[in-house]
Scaffold this motif. Structure first.
Motif, PDB file in Angstrom:
ATOM      1  N   GLU A  27      -4.936  99.099  37.949  1.00 34.36           N
ATOM      2  CA  GLU A  27      -4.750  98.197  39.080  1.00 34.36           C
ATOM      3  C   GLU A  27      -3.732  97.123  38.754  1.00 34.36           C
ATOM      4  O   GLU A  27      -3.522  96.783  37.594  1.00 34.36           O
ATOM      5  CB  GLU A  27      -6.082  97.543  39.457  1.00 34.36           C
ATOM      6  N   ASN A  28      -3.116  96.598  39.807  1.00 34.16           N
ATOM      7  CA  ASN A  28      -2.221  95.462  39.708  1.00 34.16           C
ATOM      8  C   ASN A  28      -2.245  94.790  41.073  1.00 34.16           C
ATOM      9  O   ASN A  28      -1.571  95.237  41.997  1.00 34.16           O
ATOM     10  CB  ASN A  28      -0.813  95.891  39.327  1.00 34.16           C
ATOM     11  N   GLY A  29      -3.051  93.761  41.205  1.00 36.10           N
ATOM     12  CA  GLY A  29      -3.191  93.101  42.502  1.00 36.10           C
ATOM     13  C   GLY A  29      -3.836  94.039  43.511  1.00 36.10           C
ATOM     14  O   GLY A  29      -4.897  94.580  43.269  1.00 36.10           O
ATOM     15  N   LYS A  30      -3.138  94.277  44.608  1.00 42.94           N
ATOM     16  CA  LYS A  30      -3.664  95.139  45.670  1.00 42.94           C
ATOM     17  C   LYS A  30      -3.408  96.621  45.416  1.00 42.94           C
ATOM     18  O   LYS A  30      -3.909  97.472  46.137  1.00 42.94           O
ATOM     19  CB  LYS A  30      -3.064  94.743  47.020  1.00 42.94           C
ATOM     20  N   VAL A  31      -2.615  96.927  44.391  1.00 42.37           N
ATOM     21  CA  VAL A  31      -2.283  98.318  44.087  1.00 42.37           C
ATOM     22  C   VAL A  31      -3.303  98.884  43.104  1.00 42.37           C
ATOM     23  O   VAL A  31      -3.591  98.282  42.075  1.00 42.37           O
ATOM     24  CB  VAL A  31      -0.860  98.430  43.482  1.00 42.37           C
ATOM     25  N   GLU A  82      14.655 102.905  36.420  1.00 46.98           N
ATOM     26  CA  GLU A  82      13.692 102.050  35.718  1.00 46.98           C
ATOM     27  C   GLU A  82      13.242 100.860  36.568  1.00 46.98           C
ATOM     28  O   GLU A  82      12.114 100.397  36.461  1.00 46.98           O
ATOM     29  CB  GLU A  82      14.304 101.564  34.406  1.00 46.98           C
ATOM     30  N   GLU A  83      14.102 100.374  37.445  1.00 45.56           N
ATOM     31  CA  GLU A  83      13.773  99.226  38.293  1.00 45.56           C
ATOM     32  C   GLU A  83      12.694  99.548  39.325  1.00 45.56           C
ATOM     33  O   GLU A  83      12.088  98.642  39.892  1.00 45.56           O
ATOM     34  CB  GLU A  83      15.023  98.704  38.983  1.00 45.56           C
ATOM     35  N   THR A  84      12.448 100.832  39.580  1.00 42.83           N
ATOM     36  CA  THR A  84      11.449 101.214  40.582  1.00 42.83           C
ATOM     37  C   THR A  84      10.085 101.537  39.963  1.00 42.83           C
ATOM     38  O   THR A  84       9.154 101.851  40.680  1.00 42.83           O
ATOM     39  CB  THR A  84      11.930 102.446  41.390  1.00 42.83           C
ATOM     40  N   VAL A  85       9.975 101.442  38.659  1.00 44.77           N
ATOM     41  CA  VAL A  85       8.735 101.774  37.962  1.00 44.77           C
ATOM     42  C   VAL A  85       7.742 100.625  38.102  1.00 44.77           C
ATOM     43  O   VAL A  85       8.087  99.459  37.920  1.00 44.77           O
ATOM     44  CB  VAL A  85       9.015 102.064  36.469  1.00 44.77           C
ATOM     45  N   LEU A  86       6.498 100.960  38.427  1.00 44.35           N
ATOM     46  CA  LEU A  86       5.422  99.973  38.508  1.00 44.35           C
ATOM     47  C   LEU A  86       4.657  99.930  37.197  1.00 44.35           C
ATOM     48  O   LEU A  86       4.437 100.972  36.571  1.00 44.35           O
ATOM     49  CB  LEU A  86       4.441 100.344  39.621  1.00 44.35           C
ATOM     50  N   GLU A  87       4.241  98.731  36.804  1.00 48.91           N
ATOM     51  CA  GLU A  87       3.341  98.609  35.668  1.00 48.91           C
ATOM     52  C   GLU A  87       1.964  98.256  36.206  1.00 48.91           C
ATOM     53  O   GLU A  87       1.800  97.290  36.946  1.00 48.91           O
ATOM     54  CB  GLU A  87       3.809  97.534  34.696  1.00 48.91           C
ATOM     55  N   LEU A  88       0.994  99.084  35.865  1.00 48.61           N
ATOM     56  CA  LEU A  88      -0.382  98.895  36.320  1.00 48.61           C
ATOM     57  C   LEU A  88      -1.298  98.831  35.106  1.00 48.61           C
ATOM     58  O   LEU A  88      -1.505  99.845  34.438  1.00 48.61           O
ATOM     59  CB  LEU A  88      -0.815 100.056  37.229  1.00 48.61           C
ATOM     60  N   GLU A  89      -1.788  97.666  34.797  1.00 49.63           N
ATOM     61  CA  GLU A  89      -2.710  97.469  33.678  1.00 49.63           C
ATOM     62  C   GLU A  89      -2.277  98.175  32.399  1.00 49.63           C
ATOM     63  O   GLU A  89      -3.041  98.905  31.782  1.00 49.63           O
ATOM     64  CB  GLU A  89      -4.126  97.903  34.050  1.00 49.63           C
ATOM     65  N   GLY A  90      -1.027  97.989  32.031  1.00 54.73           N
ATOM     66  CA  GLY A  90      -0.558  98.508  30.759  1.00 54.73           C
ATOM     67  C   GLY A  90      -0.045  99.934  30.773  1.00 54.73           C
ATOM     68  O   GLY A  90       0.368 100.444  29.744  1.00 54.73           O
ATOM     69  N   THR A  91      -0.067 100.592  31.911  1.00 58.67           N
ATOM     70  CA  THR A  91       0.559 101.917  31.969  1.00 58.67           C
ATOM     71  C   THR A  91       1.636 101.892  33.048  1.00 58.67           C
ATOM     72  O   THR A  91       1.744 100.943  33.822  1.00 58.67           O
ATOM     73  CB  THR A  91      -0.452 103.045  32.204  1.00 58.67           C
ATOM     74  N   LEU A  92       2.437 102.931  33.079  1.00 61.53           N
ATOM     75  CA  LEU A  92       3.554 103.000  34.017  1.00 61.53           C
ATOM     76  C   LEU A  92       3.302 104.058  35.079  1.00 61.53           C
ATOM     77  O   LEU A  92       2.668 105.079  34.819  1.00 61.53           O
ATOM     78  CB  LEU A  92       4.841 103.325  33.258  1.00 61.53           C
ATOM     79  N   HIS A  93       3.835 103.799  36.284  1.00 58.54           N
ATOM     80  CA  HIS A  93       3.701 104.736  37.400  1.00 58.54           C
ATOM     81  C   HIS A  93       5.021 104.768  38.165  1.00 58.54           C
ATOM     82  O   HIS A  93       5.639 103.729  38.413  1.00 58.54           O
ATOM     83  CB  HIS A  93       2.577 104.298  38.335  1.00 58.54           C
TER      84      HIS A  93
END
Length: 100
Positions: A27-31, A82-93
């Protein structure tokens, strides 16, 4: 990496994840992203090397990528920005959509 391909009416749907991400929720905020066995694993998934994953991503209409190794492979190959990659609790999506 775990690779799964599905043919859909819109084209090939590819899901790839690092094996240690399977079954986890990030998770990262609402995501929120849950890396489910049904979508990323199961009998139809195969362990794949970088070359196999990149071949699949080049043939995909849409792809979902989870995990540091998986996303790194796609970024280094220039398939994902790379600019479009999300970081969610220490992993990448990352998600990939080819407009052909």
């Amino acid at each position: 990496m775990l690779l799964k391909e599905r043919d859909t009416p819109e084209g090939l749907l590819v899901s790839v994840c690092d094996p240690d991400c399977l079954g986890e929720t990030y998770e990262n905020g609402k995501v929120s992203l849950t890396v489910t066995e049904d979508f990323y694993g199961g009998e139809d998934a195969e362990e794949a090397d970088e070359e196999t994953v990149l071949d699949s991503l080049h043939r995909a209409a849409v792809a979902n990528l989870v995990g540091e190794e998986t996303v790194r492979v796609a970024v280094e190959a220039g398939v994902v920005d790379e600019e479009t990659v999300l970081e969610l609790e220490g992993t990448l999506h990352a998600q990939l959509l080819w407009l052909r």
